[in-house]
Design a protein around this motif. Structure first.
Motif, PDB file in Angstrom:
ATOM      1  N   PRO A  53      -5.010   5.778 -11.158  1.00  0.00           N
ATOM      2  CA  PRO A  53      -3.859   5.490 -11.844  1.00  0.00           C
ATOM      3  C   PRO A  53      -3.479   3.673 -10.596  1.00  0.00           C
ATOM      4  O   PRO A  53      -3.554   3.766  -9.944  1.00  0.00           O
ATOM      5  N   ARG A  54      -3.494   2.748 -11.760  1.00  0.00           N
ATOM      6  CA  ARG A  54      -3.699   1.510 -11.032  1.00  0.00           C
ATOM      7  C   ARG A  54      -1.943   1.126 -10.809  1.00  0.00           C
ATOM      8  O   ARG A  54      -2.047   0.244  -9.564  1.00  0.00           O
ATOM      9  N   ALA A  55      -0.992   2.180 -10.840  1.00  0.00           N
ATOM     10  CA  ALA A  55      -0.022   1.865 -10.730  1.00  0.00           C
ATOM     11  C   ALA A  55       1.027   1.296  -9.133  1.00  0.00           C
ATOM     12  O   ALA A  55       1.150  -0.040  -8.929  1.00  0.00           O
ATOM     13  N   PRO A  56       0.319   2.491  -8.686  1.00  0.00           N
ATOM     14  CA  PRO A  56       0.212   2.320  -7.673  1.00  0.00           C
ATOM     15  C   PRO A  56       0.143   1.563  -6.472  1.00  0.00           C
ATOM     16  O   PRO A  56       0.465   0.659  -5.961  1.00  0.00           O
ATOM     17  N   PHE A  57      -1.628   1.171  -6.766  1.00  0.00           N
ATOM     18  CA  PHE A  57      -2.262   0.070  -6.260  1.00  0.00           C
ATOM     19  C   PHE A  57      -1.776  -1.569  -6.391  1.00  0.00           C
ATOM     20  O   PHE A  57      -1.397  -2.212  -5.316  1.00  0.00           O
ATOM     21  N   VAL A  58      -1.296  -1.457  -7.865  1.00  0.00           N
ATOM     22  CA  VAL A  58      -0.280  -3.080  -7.836  1.00  0.00           C
ATOM     23  C   VAL A  58       0.257  -2.768  -6.758  1.00  0.00           C
ATOM     24  O   VAL A  58       0.692  -3.955  -7.107  1.00  0.00           O
ATOM     25  N   LEU A  59       1.286  -2.094  -7.177  1.00  0.00           N
ATOM     26  CA  LEU A  59       2.848  -2.169  -6.073  1.00  0.00           C
ATOM     27  C   LEU A  59       2.667  -2.521  -4.884  1.00  0.00           C
ATOM     28  O   LEU A  59       2.988  -3.217  -3.726  1.00  0.00           O
ATOM     29  N   LEU A  60       1.310  -2.143  -4.217  1.00  0.00           N
ATOM     30  CA  LEU A  60       0.780  -2.281  -2.909  1.00  0.00           C
ATOM     31  C   LEU A  60       0.108  -2.994  -2.813  1.00  0.00           C
ATOM     32  O   LEU A  60       0.833  -3.907  -1.596  1.00  0.00           O
ATOM     33  N   LEU A  61      -0.211  -3.920  -3.617  1.00  0.00           N
ATOM     34  CA  LEU A  61      -0.603  -5.336  -3.602  1.00  0.00           C
ATOM     35  C   LEU A  61       0.045  -6.889  -3.629  1.00  0.00           C
ATOM     36  O   LEU A  61       0.802  -7.460  -3.248  1.00  0.00           O
ATOM     37  N   VAL A  62       1.533  -5.817  -4.881  1.00  0.00           N
ATOM     38  CA  VAL A  62       2.500  -6.994  -4.092  1.00  0.00           C
ATOM     39  C   VAL A  62       3.899  -7.140  -3.293  1.00  0.00           C
ATOM     40  O   VAL A  62       3.723  -7.917  -3.054  1.00  0.00           O
ATOM     41  N   GLY A  63       4.015  -5.512  -2.888  1.00  0.00           N
ATOM     42  CA  GLY A  63       4.418  -5.232  -1.909  1.00  0.00           C
ATOM     43  C   GLY A  63       3.558  -6.240  -0.431  1.00  0.00           C
ATOM     44  O   GLY A  63       4.061  -7.315  -0.018  1.00  0.00           O
ATOM     45  N   LEU A  64       2.219  -6.172  -0.028  1.00  0.00           N
ATOM     46  CA  LEU A  64       1.471  -6.751   0.850  1.00  0.00           C
ATOM     47  C   LEU A  64       1.770  -8.481   0.746  1.00  0.00           C
ATOM     48  O   LEU A  64       1.602  -8.728   1.575  1.00  0.00           O
ATOM     49  N   LEU A  65       1.806  -9.043  -1.057  1.00  0.00           N
ATOM     50  CA  LEU A  65       2.174 -10.362  -0.870  1.00  0.00           C
ATOM     51  C   LEU A  65       3.281 -10.829  -0.796  1.00  0.00           C
ATOM     52  O   LEU A  65       3.954 -11.731   0.111  1.00  0.00           O
ATOM     53  N   CYS A  66       4.359 -10.118  -0.811  1.00  0.00           N
ATOM     54  CA  CYS A  66       5.197 -10.649  -0.656  1.00  0.00           C
ATOM     55  C   CYS A  66       6.022 -10.277   0.714  1.00  0.00           C
ATOM     56  O   CYS A  66       6.888 -11.161   1.012  1.00  0.00           O
ATOM     57  N   GLY A  67       5.415  -9.216   1.060  1.00  0.00           N
ATOM     58  CA  GLY A  67       5.823  -8.743   3.004  1.00  0.00           C
ATOM     59  C   GLY A  67       5.081 -10.218   3.494  1.00  0.00           C
ATOM     60  O   GLY A  67       5.497 -10.754   4.375  1.00  0.00           O
ATOM     61  N   GLY A  68       4.102 -10.679   3.089  1.00  0.00           N
ATOM     62  CA  GLY A  68       2.415 -11.711   3.924  1.00  0.00           C
ATOM     63  C   GLY A  68       3.741 -12.970   3.409  1.00  0.00           C
ATOM     64  O   GLY A  68       4.160 -13.730   4.263  1.00  0.00           O
TER      65      GLY A  68
END
Length: 157
Positions: A53-68
């Motif tokens: 599933p792509r959703a968890p990976f996309v959410l991980l990337l979005v979370g990392l970008l927001c955290g940065g």
């Protein structure tokens, strides 16, 4: 081993139709040629590999970008706050240096001879020009005494 990319069901091509095979003429008379059905495609018994599933990976990337981004904004805010404090301290040091310089100027003006004489006159002191002791070249004063009450040089010993 690389598996072919699966197409979505809506884009899958229909079944492939093949022309019936005929036997070569060497095996019998021309009228006796009978069409032979094509062999059915054989599917391997291994089940298809399901896509992750792509959703968890996309959410991980979005979370990392927001955290940065949040970290970068906080770092920028802290540095800006330090810069403001630094400029305030520099201004304060500048003001203190100017105040010190003004005090030095006031002290120098108070120590000037003209100012000292006016201050002495204000306290009731008068310059004693008429009875001042003038030192001559031979070291004696105008009153016949040497400076600091010493005997003149060469006086009867």
């Amino acid at each position: 081993m690389r598996l072919p990319r699966a197409n979505p069901r809506s884009r899958r091509p229909g079944p492939v139709q093949t022309a019936p095979e005929t036997r070569p003429a060497s095996q019998g008379p021309v009228e006796a040629q009978v069409p032979v059905a094509a062999p059915a495609p054989v599917r391997s018994g291994a089940p298809r590999r399901a896509r992750a599933p792509r959703a968890p990976f996309v959410l991980l990337l979005v979370g990392l970008l927001c955290g940065g981004l949040v970290t970068l904004l906080l770092l920028n805010t802290v540095l800006a706050q330090g810069s403001f404090q630094e400029s305030q301290l520099r201004n304060e040091i500048k003001k203190l240096s100017q105040a010190e310089e003004e005090r030095r100027n006031v002290i120098l003006q108070l120590e000037m001879p003209d100012r000292l004489s006016k201050s002495a006159e204000g306290q009731g002191q008068q310059p004693g020009w008429e009875n001042s002791d003038v030192i001559t070249l031979d070291g004696s004063t105008g009153t016949g005494q040497t400076p600091a009450g010493q005997e003149p040089v060469g006086a009867g010993r």
